[in-house]
Design a protein around this motif. Structure first.
Motif, PDB file in Angstrom:
ATOM      1  N   PRO A  34       0.804  -1.233   0.000  1.00 46.52           N
ATOM      2  CA  PRO A  34       0.000   0.000   0.000  1.00 46.52           C
ATOM      3  C   PRO A  34       0.827   1.268   0.000  1.00 46.52           C
ATOM      4  N   ILE A  35       1.837   1.339   0.861  1.00 47.09           N
ATOM      5  CA  ILE A  35       2.600   2.582   0.947  1.00 47.09           C
ATOM      6  C   ILE A  35       3.425   2.779  -0.323  1.00 47.09           C
ATOM      7  N   PHE A  38       1.060   4.084  -2.864  1.00 44.48           N
ATOM      8  CA  PHE A  38       0.756   5.490  -2.592  1.00 44.48           C
ATOM      9  C   PHE A  38       1.825   6.387  -3.180  1.00 44.48           C
ATOM     10  N   TYR A  39       3.093   6.111  -2.840  1.00 47.47           N
ATOM     11  CA  TYR A  39       4.148   6.983  -3.333  1.00 47.47           C
ATOM     12  C   TYR A  39       4.400   6.792  -4.816  1.00 47.47           C
ATOM     13  N   LYS A  42       1.791   8.736  -6.540  1.00 50.06           N
ATOM     14  CA  LYS A  42       1.986  10.170  -6.292  1.00 50.06           C
ATOM     15  C   LYS A  42       3.135  10.715  -7.131  1.00 50.06           C
ATOM     16  N   THR A  49      -3.156  13.572  -4.290  1.00 48.25           N
ATOM     17  CA  THR A  49      -2.881  12.609  -3.219  1.00 48.25           C
ATOM     18  C   THR A  49      -4.083  11.747  -2.896  1.00 48.25           C
ATOM     19  N   ASN A  50      -5.292  12.254  -3.154  1.00 48.21           N
ATOM     20  CA  ASN A  50      -6.464  11.453  -2.806  1.00 48.21           C
ATOM     21  C   ASN A  50      -6.560  10.222  -3.696  1.00 48.21           C
ATOM     22  N   ALA A  53      -4.143   7.743  -2.435  1.00 56.51           N
ATOM     23  CA  ALA A  53      -4.624   7.041  -1.240  1.00 56.51           C
ATOM     24  C   ALA A  53      -5.632   5.962  -1.625  1.00 56.51           C
ATOM     25  N   ALA A  56      -3.834   3.034  -2.970  1.00 51.83           N
ATOM     26  CA  ALA A  56      -3.175   2.269  -1.912  1.00 51.83           C
ATOM     27  C   ALA A  56      -4.181   1.366  -1.197  1.00 51.83           C
TER      28      ALA A  56
ATOM     29  N   VAL B  69      -2.207   5.003   5.814  1.00 50.55           N
ATOM     30  CA  VAL B  69      -2.425   5.751   4.571  1.00 50.55           C
ATOM     31  C   VAL B  69      -2.999   7.126   4.869  1.00 50.55           C
ATOM     32  N   LEU B  73      -1.274  10.675   4.135  1.00 51.72           N
ATOM     33  CA  LEU B  73      -2.030  11.622   3.297  1.00 51.72           C
ATOM     34  C   LEU B  73      -2.107  12.994   3.953  1.00 51.72           C
ATOM     35  N   LEU B 150     -10.990  10.587   3.584  1.00 51.63           N
ATOM     36  CA  LEU B 150     -10.593  10.994   2.231  1.00 51.63           C
ATOM     37  C   LEU B 150     -11.476  12.110   1.711  1.00 51.63           C
TER      38      LEU B 150
END
Lengths: 95, 165
Positions: A34-35, A38-39, A42, A49-50, A53, A56, B69, B73, B150
């Motif tokens: 997941p992380i 995310f990156y 991104k 960023t949403n 997320a 992720a 997460v 965020l 979110l």
């Protein structure tokens, strides 16, 4: 004799089924997936960023579903093996 | 500084980051430990069921991932050089708290259900599907908190120039 042999039998079962390898694989995937997604999203896909997320979280749930499927598959494998073992025993008895 | 961007506003943002991580981890820890007790009990009788009985532990881990997460965020939106309004601070605090406390609730439910179902799994293997279904419903509680976090976080966009308003 069975009490002393029990740990060895359990270890043999665990090693034979590759349970430890599967668990280690899923643990690492759950930690990094997941992380990393995310990156990754991104930096390489979008600055939002949403969305990163959401990606992720989707990856985390995919890993969970994968684990459940692997566990169910192992159950079917076990049932198949016990069935085959029973058939072997019966053929031996009739012989 | 203006009234809309007081100097203590980042405190709320960081409180949101912390609460998302801490409370969801509390829930995940409770879920893991309570389910782990049941799994240890199962392991003494039927060690071949261990991989299937570890599903509550994996789901507790997912709860902690939700908190992680959301923390990452929110923390990505905090910066010392960019102006940070009180409104944004409250949004981030709300997002962190909503994710954290729902994660706590979900982890608590996963722990209790996981423990009981895993103990019953020793005797009746058809409990497995029931266990997965109940655990999914417990997990979704944490997901709801994440969705709210979110949605809240999307409200922080388009706030440029609010401090000089």
């Amino acid at each position: 004799m069975s009490i002393q042999a029990a740990p060895a039998r359990i270890t043999e079962q665990v090693v034979a089924g590759g349970v430890l390898a599967k668990l280690a694989f899923f643990s690492v995937m759950l930690a990094l997936g997941p992380i990393g997604t995310f990156y990754g999203v991104k930096w390489y896909v979008t600055e939002d960023t949403n969305l990163a997320a959401i990606a992720a979280i989707v990856v985390a749930n995919i890993i969970l579903v994968g684990y459940i499927l692997v566990a169910i598959n192992e159950d079917k494998q076990d049932q198949l093996q016990t069935q085959q073992a029973k058939e072997k025993m019966e053929t031996r008895k009739t012989k | 500084m203006s009234e809309l961007c007081p100097p203590f506003a980042p405190f709320l943002g960081f409180a949101g980051v912390t609460s998302a991580m801490v409370f969801s981890t509390l829930g995940a820890a409770y879920g893991t430990s309570k389910a782990g007790i049941g799994i240890t009990g199962l392991g003494t009788f039927k060690p071949e069921l261990i991989m299937r009985s570890l599903i509550p532990v994996v789901m507790s881990g997912i709860i902690a991932v939700y908190g992680l997460v959301v923390s990452v965020l929110i923390a990505g939106g905090l910066s010392p050089t960019v102006e940070y309004s009180l409104y944004e601070g409250f949004i981030h605090l709300a997002a962190g708290l909503s994710c954290g406390f729902t994660g706590l609730a979900a982890g608590y439910a996963i722990g209790i259900v996981g423990d009981a179902c895993v103990r019953a799994f020793v005797f009746e293997s058809k409990i497995f599907v029931t266990m997965v279904l109940i655990l999914i419903f417990a997990e979704v509680l944490g997901l709801y908190g994440l969705i709210v976090a979110l949605i809240l976080n999307t409200r922080t966009s388009g706030l440029d120039g609010i401090c000089s308003l």
